[in-house]
Scaffold this motif. Structure first.
Motif, PDB file in Angstrom:
ATOM      1  N   VAL A  29     -11.144   1.092   0.738  1.00 59.12           N
ATOM      2  CA  VAL A  29     -10.848   0.000  -0.012  1.00 59.12           C
ATOM      3  C   VAL A  29     -10.060  -0.807   0.236  1.00 59.12           C
ATOM      4  CG1 VAL A  29     -10.979  -1.130  -2.488  1.00 59.12           C
ATOM      5  CG2 VAL A  29     -12.363   1.043  -1.949  1.00 59.12           C
ATOM      6  N   LEU A  30      -8.254  -0.662   0.630  1.00 63.54           N
ATOM      7  CA  LEU A  30      -8.007  -1.486   0.921  1.00 63.54           C
ATOM      8  C   LEU A  30      -8.468  -2.624   2.066  1.00 63.54           C
ATOM      9  CD1 LEU A  30      -4.901  -2.587   0.932  1.00 63.54           C
ATOM     10  CD2 LEU A  30      -4.713  -0.402   2.820  1.00 63.54           C
ATOM     11  N   ALA A  59      -3.699  -1.236   7.441  1.00 61.49           N
ATOM     12  CA  ALA A  59      -4.391  -2.639   6.465  1.00 61.49           C
ATOM     13  C   ALA A  59      -3.783  -4.006   7.855  1.00 61.49           C
ATOM     14  CB  ALA A  59      -3.743  -3.240   5.752  1.00 61.49           C
ATOM     15  N   ILE A  74      -8.611  -3.265  -5.389  1.00 58.16           N
ATOM     16  CA  ILE A  74      -7.316  -1.935  -4.776  1.00 58.16           C
ATOM     17  C   ILE A  74      -6.768  -1.314  -5.558  1.00 58.16           C
ATOM     18  CG2 ILE A  74      -7.488  -3.434  -2.266  1.00 58.16           C
ATOM     19  CD1 ILE A  74      -4.083  -3.829  -3.143  1.00 58.16           C
ATOM     20  N   ASN A  75      -6.412  -1.626  -6.581  1.00 57.53           N
ATOM     21  CA  ASN A  75      -5.156  -0.852  -7.721  1.00 57.53           C
ATOM     22  C   ASN A  75      -6.114  -0.143  -8.395  1.00 57.53           C
ATOM     23  OD1 ASN A  75      -1.962  -2.214  -7.927  1.00 57.53           O
ATOM     24  ND2 ASN A  75      -3.149  -3.941  -7.539  1.00 57.53           N
ATOM     25  N   PRO A 115      -7.425   2.683  -4.996  1.00 59.13           N
ATOM     26  CA  PRO A 115      -6.164   2.429  -4.199  1.00 59.13           C
ATOM     27  C   PRO A 115      -6.653   3.993  -2.883  1.00 59.13           C
ATOM     28  CG  PRO A 115      -5.323   3.990  -6.108  1.00 59.13           C
ATOM     29  CD  PRO A 115      -6.752   3.079  -6.382  1.00 59.13           C
ATOM     30  N   LEU A 119       0.680   1.341  -4.307  1.00 54.48           N
ATOM     31  CA  LEU A 119      -0.267   2.549  -3.927  1.00 54.48           C
ATOM     32  C   LEU A 119      -0.384   3.859  -3.729  1.00 54.48           C
ATOM     33  CD1 LEU A 119      -3.333  -0.595  -2.700  1.00 54.48           C
ATOM     34  CD2 LEU A 119      -2.648   0.352  -4.907  1.00 54.48           C
ATOM     35  N   VAL A 170     -10.991  -5.345   2.030  1.00 51.33           N
ATOM     36  CA  VAL A 170      -9.984  -6.353   1.170  1.00 51.33           C
ATOM     37  C   VAL A 170      -9.584  -7.318   1.821  1.00 51.33           C
ATOM     38  CG1 VAL A 170      -8.617  -6.681  -0.858  1.00 51.33           C
ATOM     39  CG2 VAL A 170      -9.897  -5.255  -1.794  1.00 51.33           C
ATOM     40  N   ALA A 213       0.806  -1.256   0.175  1.00 52.72           N
ATOM     41  CA  ALA A 213      -0.047   0.090   0.114  1.00 52.72           C
ATOM     42  C   ALA A 213       0.718   1.584  -0.046  1.00 52.72           C
ATOM     43  CB  ALA A 213      -1.175  -0.123   1.365  1.00 52.72           C
TER      44      ALA A 213
END
Length: 448
Positions: free
Chosen positions: A353-354, A299, A345-346, A349, A289, A357, A285
């Motif tokens: 969302v991260l 995360a 996530i890509n 980003p 990201l 997931v 990340a």
């Protein structure tokens, strides 16, 4: 004489046994807490490195390019896993001779030494090439220690359980790993929020290693009242099987080579998922990201918190329906979910969302890793169980878990695709399913 009691022995036994049963349950709960806390402290010392890999790469591996620095830093994280099989053999055999408690105390002291070296190692700017050498030596010491810890602590947890509860008891091994990640990521978030970038890179990143170093003696104190489960150790008598006690490694490879091979291959899928989801995604990340460090560390916290909550349920479910069904279903679902997860996530980003997931993947990781780690010590008899568990787990984890972050970063650089880590997980997951049909179901069956 109490005639009513004589005429109703069942009633008398139930009333007299109830306090003893409560005492036994309380004793086992304390044992789980002591093993889990000590194991968590060791994993904290070992894995906190991954949360500060970007800073360590900058300070100790001053090569050109951020991705190259990251590869060297996470490669050094993987170096610690090289010594795990060696530690598994040496300390696992020690645990099968001198007892689980003695081995776990030794591993804590070794882990403390490794943390102390990292905490006070001068940077490359101060002492040149000796700086990364010190870090590598520390990681080797820690890997050796953790190689012995997993076998001894998991065997002890399993031996406290019954034929119907071993999955639940064994699940606390994974709970302890999740707990250390929760604590480590929270500490990382707090340091990133409280300190400036200059202060964090100057001294702040060393704080977790100092804390880990100081916690070693606490873990040893917590564990000193555990009951030994290896026969003959507490009273000083020789083990029942002298050959197994003096030659556990030779006996293991002579009589259980198929179990070793099956266990190693099965472990590949669970450990790759564990180290990518719990540890690498926070680094991913930050570097891929481009999320801030404090946000990305959430995360790791989310993944760890989910595994801590889910692991006991996964263990209990494996006691009810079997290790193999729980492992198979969860691993297939994980293989199917990981590629869409990286696409998500890509495509978006953002932190929400991260975290969503990561939470979803962490549920599947818990339900696939717990029955896996519980099955391993069940494959071997008590007198060589710690050695067998250590060797199988460490061989499976050393390359495909320890270097998972390195492989994932290398695949991104090689392919130019940010989705490359998903390919790695899918490949490891598919290979790990191959031996499952040939392995015996161990849930609900006597293993001693």
């Amino acid at each position: 004489m109490d005639y009513s009691a004589a005429q109703h022995p069942a009633a008398h036994d139930a009333s007299s046994d109830e306090p003893a049963h409560d005492t036994q349950r309380a004793s086992r709960a304390k044992a789980i807490a002591a093993i889990t806390l000590g194991n968590g402290l060791e994993f904290f010392d070992f894995t906190i490195y991954s949360f500060f890999a970007t800073i360590i790469g900058k300070l100790y591996f001053p090569v050109e390019g951020q991705l190259a620095q990251l590869m060297l830093a996470v490669g050094t994280f993987g170096v610690g896993f090289i010594m795990r099989p060696v530690g598994g053999v040496v300390l696992g055999a020690y645990a099968d001779r001198a007892g689980r408690k003695a081995a776990m105390s030794l591993t804590l002291w070794l882990m403390t030494l490794g943390s102390a070296i990292i905490a006070f190692a001068p940077t490359y700017a101060a002492i040149g090439v000796a700086a990364p050498v010190l870090v590598i030596v520390a990681r080797l010491v820690q890997g050796f220690a953790l190689g012995g810890e997993v076998g001894a602590s998991t065997s002890l947890l399993m031996e406290y359980g019954s034929d119907k509860t071993r999955g639940f008891y064994g699940s606390w091994q994974f709970v302890s790993q999740g707990m250390n990640t929760v604590c480590g990521s929270l500490l990382g978030v707090a340091l990133a929020a409280a300190l400036s970038t200059a202060a964090l890179e100057s001294w702040g990143w060393r704080v977790p290693f100092v804390i880990g170093m100081a916690m070693g003696p606490i873990g040893i104190y917590i564990r000193r009242h555990l009951n030994e489960t290896l026969p003959g150790v507490e009273d000083g008598n020789a083990p029942v099987n002298a050959d197994a006690a003096t030659q556990p490694v030779r006996k293991l490879f002579r009589d259980h080579s198929r179990a070793i091979a099956a266990g190693v291959v099965t472990t590949i899928g669970g450990t790759a998922a564990n180290y990518i989801v719990l540890f690498y995604l926070s680094t991913y990340a930050i570097r891929i990201l481009h999320l801030p460090m404090s946000s990305a560390l959430w995360a790791a916290w989310t993944a760890a918190a989910v595994t801590v909550v889910c692991s006991p349920f996964a263990g209990a479910l494996s006691d009810r329906v079997g290790r193999k069904p729980v492992l198979l279903v969860s691993r297939v679902l994980l293989i199917a979910a990981v590629y869409p997860a990286f696409i998500a996530i890509n495509a978006s980003p953002t932190v929400p969302v991260l975290l969503a997931v990561v939470a979803a993947l962490a549920v599947l990781v818990a339900f696939t890793a717990v029955p896996n780690i519980v099955m391993l010590p069940e494959l071997f008899p008590r007198e060589i169980r710690a050695t067998g568990m250590s060797i199988v787990y460490c061989l499976g984890v050393s390359i495909f878990g320890g270097f998972a972050q390195f492989f994932a970063t290398w695949l991104i650089q090689l392919s130019g695709s940010n989705l490359a880590p998903a390919w790695y997980l899918i490949g490891c997951g598919l290979v790990s399913l191959v031996p499952l049909p040939f392995m015996r179901e161990t849930a609900g069956r006597a293993i001693d």
